[in-house]
Design an enzyme around this catalytic site. Structure first.
Site, PDB file in Angstrom:
ATOM      1  N   THR A   1       0.811  -1.221   0.000  1.00  0.00           N
ATOM      2  CA  THR A   1       0.000   0.000   0.000  1.00  0.00           C
ATOM      3  C   THR A   1       0.841   1.266   0.000  1.00  0.00           C
ATOM      4  O   THR A   1       0.337   2.346  -0.309  1.00  0.00           O
ATOM      5  CB  THR A   1      -0.918   0.035   1.239  1.00  0.00           C
ATOM      6  OG1 THR A   1      -0.104   0.062   2.431  1.00  0.00           O
ATOM      7  CG2 THR A   1      -1.827  -1.184   1.265  1.00  0.00           C
TER       8      THR A   1
ATOM      9  N   CYS B   1      -3.125   0.409  14.704  1.00  0.00           N
ATOM     10  CA  CYS B   1      -4.006   0.846  13.614  1.00  0.00           C
ATOM     11  C   CYS B   1      -5.178  -0.127  13.453  1.00  0.00           C
ATOM     12  O   CYS B   1      -4.985  -1.354  13.421  1.00  0.00           O
ATOM     13  CB  CYS B   1      -3.223   0.929  12.300  1.00  0.00           C
ATOM     14  SG  CYS B   1      -4.221   1.526  10.915  1.00  0.00           S
TER      15      CYS B   1
ATOM     16  N   ARG C   1      -7.071  -3.550   8.510  1.00  0.00           N
ATOM     17  CA  ARG C   1      -6.827  -4.983   8.423  1.00  0.00           C
ATOM     18  C   ARG C   1      -5.326  -5.264   8.527  1.00  0.00           C
ATOM     19  O   ARG C   1      -4.501  -4.574   7.932  1.00  0.00           O
ATOM     20  CB  ARG C   1      -7.370  -5.518   7.094  1.00  0.00           C
ATOM     21  CG  ARG C   1      -7.291  -7.037   6.972  1.00  0.00           C
ATOM     22  CD  ARG C   1      -7.887  -7.501   5.666  1.00  0.00           C
ATOM     23  NE  ARG C   1      -7.067  -7.062   4.523  1.00  0.00           N
ATOM     24  CZ  ARG C   1      -7.359  -7.350   3.259  1.00  0.00           C
ATOM     25  NH1 ARG C   1      -8.470  -8.013   2.973  1.00  0.00           N
ATOM     26  NH2 ARG C   1      -6.563  -6.939   2.286  1.00  0.00           N
TER      27      ARG C   1
ATOM     28  N   CYS D   1      -0.581   6.841   7.414  1.00  0.00           N
ATOM     29  CA  CYS D   1      -1.950   6.343   7.376  1.00  0.00           C
ATOM     30  C   CYS D   1      -2.911   7.445   7.825  1.00  0.00           C
ATOM     31  O   CYS D   1      -2.673   8.122   8.829  1.00  0.00           O
ATOM     32  CB  CYS D   1      -2.074   5.130   8.294  1.00  0.00           C
ATOM     33  SG  CYS D   1      -3.748   4.488   8.467  1.00  0.00           S
TER      34      CYS D   1
ATOM     35  N   TRP E   1      21.464  16.006  46.460  1.00  0.00           N
ATOM     36  CA  TRP E   1      20.006  16.161  46.398  1.00  0.00           C
ATOM     37  C   TRP E   1      19.622  17.139  45.295  1.00  0.00           C
ATOM     38  O   TRP E   1      18.734  16.860  44.477  1.00  0.00           O
ATOM     39  CB  TRP E   1      19.451  16.651  47.737  1.00  0.00           C
ATOM     40  CG  TRP E   1      17.945  16.737  47.748  1.00  0.00           C
ATOM     41  CD1 TRP E   1      17.076  15.773  48.173  1.00  0.00           C
ATOM     42  CD2 TRP E   1      17.133  17.835  47.280  1.00  0.00           C
ATOM     43  NE1 TRP E   1      15.775  16.193  47.999  1.00  0.00           N
ATOM     44  CE2 TRP E   1      15.776  17.454  47.455  1.00  0.00           C
ATOM     45  CE3 TRP E   1      17.406  19.086  46.736  1.00  0.00           C
ATOM     46  CZ2 TRP E   1      14.714  18.293  47.111  1.00  0.00           C
ATOM     47  CZ3 TRP E   1      16.349  19.920  46.379  1.00  0.00           C
ATOM     48  CH2 TRP E   1      15.019  19.532  46.571  1.00  0.00           C
TER      49      TRP E   1
ATOM     50  N   TYR F   1      17.644  16.139  41.951  1.00  0.00           N
ATOM     51  CA  TYR F   1      16.308  16.710  41.747  1.00  0.00           C
ATOM     52  C   TYR F   1      16.224  17.379  40.378  1.00  0.00           C
ATOM     53  O   TYR F   1      15.198  17.293  39.686  1.00  0.00           O
ATOM     54  CB  TYR F   1      15.987  17.715  42.853  1.00  0.00           C
ATOM     55  CG  TYR F   1      14.581  18.268  42.791  1.00  0.00           C
ATOM     56  CD1 TYR F   1      13.497  17.481  43.163  1.00  0.00           C
ATOM     57  CD2 TYR F   1      14.332  19.560  42.351  1.00  0.00           C
ATOM     58  CE1 TYR F   1      12.200  17.981  43.111  1.00  0.00           C
ATOM     59  CE2 TYR F   1      13.048  20.069  42.291  1.00  0.00           C
ATOM     60  CZ  TYR F   1      11.980  19.270  42.675  1.00  0.00           C
ATOM     61  OH  TYR F   1      10.700  19.768  42.611  1.00  0.00           O
TER      62      TYR F   1
ATOM     63  N   ASP G   1      16.156  12.658  51.192  1.00  0.00           N
ATOM     64  CA  ASP G   1      14.963  13.507  51.178  1.00  0.00           C
ATOM     65  C   ASP G   1      14.070  13.194  52.380  1.00  0.00           C
ATOM     66  O   ASP G   1      13.749  12.026  52.652  1.00  0.00           O
ATOM     67  CB  ASP G   1      14.194  13.281  49.873  1.00  0.00           C
ATOM     68  CG  ASP G   1      13.018  14.229  49.736  1.00  0.00           C
ATOM     69  OD1 ASP G   1      13.231  15.367  49.305  1.00  0.00           O
ATOM     70  OD2 ASP G   1      11.880  13.816  50.064  1.00  0.00           O
TER      71      ASP G   1
END
Length: 494
Positions: free
Chosen positions: A42, A50, A53, A77, A435, A439, A455
């Site tokens: 195609t 999708c 078929r 498509c 830390w 972060y 923490d």
């Protein structure tokens, strides 16, 4: 290659044809954006889910990117719109050169700085970068950027009232003719035909889009996280929505997103977002940065599967499916706020950040009440005297040193450099500890595997759960999501 001419299938490492074909037969949405299926008979390429078929096995070829399929002569498509899927979560997990480059391409770096600029940001020569991208994604940087422009153009054509000239300009095309030719080649349709498929009225002066995310999507928890930390003048939030100013390459802008829970797993949810931009050339950058804020490429099913059976995080995941790690739209802003948040409460950091914005932010005019400023840029913060900042002198020195490193390029938070190199550069700055560096990696660099052992919130959550003996290494490579679940568990108890 001439449009409609299907070329040889590139060899893409890491894709197993049989497994991918099984995902195609089951229309498994979890693989949308991870790979693309092209059908030789195609000349069309699709996402794995999708509804068309299922093609015969011998007619199928696999591609790592939409650009790869387009470069091989396949058209998108019209039923499943494969170019509109969330990006591959693998890019954040592995953080390879290809993944880092894709994040920058989505931000519009190739359009603004060319392939050489992209290569500089990831630390490679342009020739070597092209080889890496072609090997891993089946297309070079120019083809990947072209696919990004085409997808942005299609969304703008179908969802806004912008003229086609404005759409071409906003999407990054050099000319209207190039825009028309690309749309015809990629979508086998004209811009006029694409616009004819849309429905409903549009708001003049704004770009209203829907940002695709995988489900489940814990939008309410994300909104709560952002609203709790919203800085006055830069961010506002209300029931079901969050908005903020954007400091973009060509000028200011604003975004307002609607955030709600979508529980159905394995689907694609669409988050409504309304952008108002000073310069339409910033469309791609604005969208990419807001997608980072939403953790839009997360695969929540993979995360949940990893924690299934874990006595600590497993119950939290089932209680809050689809929890995201909030990203950020600007590295320098989040880094500044991380330093402001050292050893103070969330409310305290928010207050100090609001004062910094009011005194040094750039005023902007917006149509959203409460959005009045852009966050101060790195150069502005670097020029401030530490003793004049509303914080301890040592933290003020750390803040100005960090801002100076960001302003002169010593530290780059654009997801281009390797994460380990960025962390090392951050830790080399005075007053920046593990830390803060981690972060920043969590929210700016999109690292999915960050744990913050020192923490206070993490410690309190583990204590409340009776899990102080838990081994965070068992949560890798998704420790960032475990961290968010621990923080969220405290908020649920408060």
């Amino acid at each position: 290659m001439k449009a409609g001419t299907v070329g040889p299938t590139p060899v893409i490492p890491g894709l197993d044809t049989e497994s991918c074909y099984a995902a195609l037969k089951s229309r498994d949405r979890r693989f949308d954006g991870v790979f693309y299926i092209a059908v030789r008979t195609t000349g069309i390429y699709c996402r794995p889910s999708c509804p068309a078929r299922t093609p015969a096995f011998h007619n199928v070829s696999l591609h790592r990117s939409a650009a790869s399929a387009q470069a091989a002569g396949y058209r998108a498509c019209k039923r499943c719109l494969p170019d509109a899927t969330p990006g591959s979560p693998d890019w954040d997990v592995a953080a390879t050169v290809a993944g880092r480059a894709m994040r920058l391409i989505a931000d519009g770096v190739v359009d603004r700085e060319g392939v050489d600029g992209l290569a500089r940001r990831v630390g490679y020569t342009s020739r070597h970068l092209s080889r890496v991208l072609t090997a891993e994604l089946g297309a070079g940087p120019l083809a990947l950027a072209r696919a990004q422009r085409a997808q942005t153009a299609r969304v703008l054509v179908e969802t806004t009232d912008l003229s086609f000239a404005d759409v071409a300009f906003a999407s990054g095309f050099a000319s209207v003719r190039q825009f028309n030719d690309t749309v015809r080649e990629v979508y086998a349709s004209t811009p006029t035909a694409l616009r004819g498929r849309r429905g409903g009225a549009r708001t003049p002066g704004a770009i209203e889009l829907r940002l695709a995310v995988r489900t489940p999507f814990a939008g309410a928890a994300l909104l709560h996280f952002l609203a709790t930390r919203a800085v006055e003048g830069v961010e506002v939030a209300g029931p079901g929505w969050y908005a903020r100013t954007l400091d973009l390459p060509h000028g200011p802008g604003t975004v307002r997103v609607e955030l709600a829970d979508v529980i159905d797993a394995g689907q694609t949810a669409l988050v409504p977002a309304r952008f108002v931009l000073h310069d339409l050339r910033d469309t791609a950058a604005a969208v990419a940065r807001v997608r980072r804020l939403l953790d839009g490429d997360c695969d929540p099913i993979a995360v949940a599967d990893h924690f299934a059976g874990d006595r600590v995080i497993g119950p939290l995941v089932r209680r809050r499916p689809g929890l995201r790690v909030p990203g950020h739209v600007a590295g320098h802003e989040l880094a500044t706020r991380a330093v402001l948040g050292q050893q103070v409460s969330v409310a305290g950091a928010r207050t100090v950040a609001g004062r910094l914005v009011a005194e040094h932010g750039r005023p902007v005019t917006t149509d959203i009440p409460g959005l009045t400023h852009l966050f101060p840029d790195a150069a502005t913060v670097a020029g401030l005297a530490p003793e004049q900042l509303p914080m301890p002198r040592s933290r003020g020195r750390a803040l100005t040193a960090l801002a100076g490193a960001l302003a002169d390029g010593t530290v780059a938070l654009d997801r281009g450099p390797e994460r380990a190199a960025v962390r090392q550069a951050l830790l080399a700055l005075p007053g920046i500890g593990p830390w803060t560096a981690d972060y920043i990696a969590l929210r700016v660099l999109g690292d999915p595997d960050i744990h913050l052992p020192t923490d206070v919130g993490v410690r309190n959550a583990l204590t409340a759960l009776g899990a102080t003996d838990a081994d965070p290494m068992t949560w890798a490579p998704w420790r960032s999501y475990a961290l968010l679940h621990l923080w969220t568990s405290l908020e649920e108890k408060s």
